[in-house]
Scaffold this motif. Structure first.
Motif, mmCIF file in Angstrom:
data_model
loop_
_atom_site.group_PDB
_atom_site.id
_atom_site.type_symbol
_atom_site.label_atom_id
_atom_site.label_comp_id
_atom_site.label_asym_id
_atom_site.label_seq_id
_atom_site.Cartn_x
_atom_site.Cartn_y
_atom_site.Cartn_z
ATOM 1 N N MET A 139 0.832 -1.192 0.000
ATOM 2 C CA MET A 139 0.000 0.000 0.000
ATOM 3 C C MET A 139 0.873 1.251 0.000
ATOM 4 N N ILE A 140 0.556 2.187 -0.880
ATOM 5 C CA ILE A 140 1.254 3.461 -0.943
ATOM 6 C C ILE A 140 0.404 4.503 -0.220
ATOM 7 N N VAL A 141 0.999 5.212 0.736
ATOM 8 C CA VAL A 141 0.278 6.240 1.489
ATOM 9 C C VAL A 141 1.029 7.556 1.362
ATOM 10 N N ASP A 142 0.466 8.494 0.597
ATOM 11 C CA ASP A 142 1.117 9.790 0.383
ATOM 12 C C ASP A 142 0.053 10.791 -0.053
ATOM 13 N N ASP A 143 0.148 12.023 0.420
ATOM 14 C CA ASP A 143 -0.877 13.011 0.092
ATOM 15 C C ASP A 143 -0.659 13.684 -1.254
ATOM 16 N N GLN A 144 0.483 13.415 -1.913
ATOM 17 C CA GLN A 144 0.748 14.028 -3.221
ATOM 18 C C GLN A 144 0.506 13.014 -4.342
ATOM 19 N N GLU A 145 -0.411 13.363 -5.229
ATOM 20 C CA GLU A 145 -0.777 12.441 -6.304
ATOM 21 C C GLU A 145 0.413 12.092 -7.190
ATOM 22 N N MET A 146 1.266 13.078 -7.487
ATOM 23 C CA MET A 146 2.413 12.825 -8.347
ATOM 24 C C MET A 146 3.344 11.782 -7.724
ATOM 25 N N ILE A 147 3.545 11.886 -6.412
ATOM 26 C CA ILE A 147 4.393 10.922 -5.701
ATOM 27 C C ILE A 147 3.751 9.547 -5.726
ATOM 28 N N ARG A 148 2.441 9.494 -5.457
ATOM 29 C CA ARG A 148 1.727 8.209 -5.446
ATOM 30 C C ARG A 148 1.850 7.505 -6.794
ATOM 31 N N GLU A 149 1.624 8.254 -7.868
ATOM 32 C CA GLU A 149 1.658 7.648 -9.205
ATOM 33 C C GLU A 149 3.074 7.243 -9.592
ATOM 34 N N GLY A 150 4.063 8.033 -9.177
ATOM 35 C CA GLY A 150 5.444 7.677 -9.460
ATOM 36 C C GLY A 150 5.838 6.393 -8.765
ATOM 37 N N LEU A 151 5.447 6.268 -7.509
ATOM 38 C CA LEU A 151 5.739 5.050 -6.752
ATOM 39 C C LEU A 151 5.001 3.854 -7.349
ATOM 40 N N ARG A 152 3.746 4.092 -7.753
ATOM 41 C CA ARG A 152 2.959 3.007 -8.346
ATOM 42 C C ARG A 152 3.644 2.473 -9.612
ATOM 43 N N THR A 153 4.191 3.384 -10.418
ATOM 44 C CA THR A 153 4.863 2.983 -11.652
ATOM 45 C C THR A 153 6.129 2.179 -11.364
ATOM 46 N N ILE A 154 6.941 2.672 -10.421
ATOM 47 C CA ILE A 154 8.194 1.992 -10.078
ATOM 48 C C ILE A 154 7.931 0.610 -9.497
ATOM 49 N N ILE A 155 7.018 0.545 -8.539
ATOM 50 C CA ILE A 155 6.725 -0.723 -7.866
ATOM 51 C C ILE A 155 6.045 -1.699 -8.826
ATOM 52 N N GLY A 156 5.117 -1.189 -9.624
ATOM 53 C CA GLY A 156 4.394 -2.046 -10.559
ATOM 54 C C GLY A 156 5.271 -2.655 -11.630
ATOM 55 N N ALA A 157 6.420 -2.007 -11.893
ATOM 56 C CA ALA A 157 7.328 -2.515 -12.924
ATOM 57 C C ALA A 157 8.195 -3.656 -12.414
ATOM 58 N N HIS A 158 8.217 -3.866 -11.092
ATOM 59 C CA HIS A 158 9.041 -4.938 -10.529
ATOM 60 C C HIS A 158 8.262 -6.264 -10.550
ATOM 61 N N PRO A 159 8.879 -7.328 -11.031
ATOM 62 C CA PRO A 159 8.155 -8.607 -11.168
ATOM 63 C C PRO A 159 7.692 -9.233 -9.855
ATOM 64 N N ASP A 160 8.332 -8.866 -8.742
ATOM 65 C CA ASP A 160 7.980 -9.481 -7.462
ATOM 66 C C ASP A 160 7.127 -8.585 -6.570
ATOM 67 N N LEU A 161 6.708 -7.453 -7.100
ATOM 68 C CA LEU A 161 5.933 -6.502 -6.297
ATOM 69 C C LEU A 161 4.629 -6.126 -6.992
ATOM 70 N N GLN A 162 3.627 -5.834 -6.189
ATOM 71 C CA GLN A 162 2.330 -5.418 -6.725
ATOM 72 C C GLN A 162 1.709 -4.395 -5.786
ATOM 73 N N VAL A 163 1.152 -3.331 -6.345
ATOM 74 C CA VAL A 163 0.478 -2.313 -5.545
ATOM 75 C C VAL A 163 -0.937 -2.802 -5.243
ATOM 76 N N ALA A 164 -1.216 -3.030 -3.967
ATOM 77 C CA ALA A 164 -2.524 -3.554 -3.575
ATOM 78 C C ALA A 164 -3.526 -2.443 -3.291
ATOM 79 N N ALA A 165 -3.031 -1.271 -2.873
ATOM 80 C CA ALA A 165 -3.919 -0.160 -2.534
ATOM 81 C C ALA A 165 -3.118 1.135 -2.505
ATOM 82 N N VAL A 166 -3.827 2.255 -2.662
ATOM 83 C CA VAL A 166 -3.209 3.579 -2.611
ATOM 84 C C VAL A 166 -4.092 4.476 -1.757
#
Length: 215
Positions: free
Chosen positions: A1-28
């Motif tokens: 789960m990504i917890v951040d009040d800035q949308e740009m940060i949330r989406e950046g983290l989602r992209t980085i984490i989602g690109a890793h084969p062993d990681l998945q974003v379950a919630a934001v």
């Protein structure tokens, strides 16, 4: 789960984490209260928690999560640009399992998440330095005999790794200095933690300082 009040940060983290084969974003979540609500219905292994947010900050959100869920149930990594002594210590005392700077690159970030998910305790060099400084200042008393006894059981190599950790070096830096692989360094560190009964690197540093290993 990504917890951040800035949308740009949330989406950046989602992209980085989602690109890793062993990681998945379950919630934001956009703040701590939303994160607490989502945790009631979402299975999460690791929470990436910002510190400064509206409503309740990341430290308070971490404290509330720990009131109902142990580290065995959900791991918490504080992720912030404000990696100063006070924030590091507040987050660790609240029950955070690791502390990474938002300035970390994609490789360091994903490696830190995986380390925490596997039971480790990722600490950025700045965060580790803050822990060392605090413990050193808090423990200007003579060495703790019990800590000395525990660390006496370490092998020469394990002690060398612990001494390097206390100076603020990360696994890669220690590996380069010792001419071994980062995996070997991590193995020695884990064995040292097991022998002295440290739950994570922050506690290992605290105990090591009490055993006379000061930076």
């Amino acid at each position: 789960m990504i917890v951040d009040d800035q949308e740009m940060i949330r989406e950046g983290l989602r992209t980085i984490i989602g690109a890793h084969p062993d990681l998945q974003v379950a919630a934001v979540a956009g703040d701590g209260l939303e994160a607490l609500k989502l945790l009631e219905s979402t299975a999460v292994d690791v929470v990436l928690m910002d510190i400064r947010m509206p409503g309740i900050d990341g430290v308070e959100a971490t404290r509330r999560i720990r009131a109902t869920r142990s580290s065995a149930q959900v791991r918490i990594c504080v992720l912030t640009t404000f990696d100063n002594d006070e924030n590091v210590l507040r987050a660790l005392k609240a029950g955070a399992d690791g502390f990474l700077s938002k300035g970390a690159g994609p490789t360091e970030l994903t490696a830190g998440i995986l380390d925490i998910a596997g039971g480790g305790s990722a600490l950025s060099p700045t965060a580790l330095s803050a822990v060392v400084t605090h413990v050193a200042e808090d423990n200007s008393v003579p060495d703790d005999p019990q800590a000395l006894k525990l660390f006496a059981a370490l092998t020469a190599r394990e002690r060398e790794v612990v001494e390097a950790i206390v100076t603020g070096l990360d696994n890669q830096q220690i590996a380069e200095a010792m001419f071994v692989s980062p995996f070997t360094v991590k193995t020695h560190a884990n064995r040292a933690m097991s022998k002295v009964g440290a739950r994570d690197r922050a506690q290992l540093v605290s105990m090591a300082v009490r055993a006379g290993m000061r930076p």
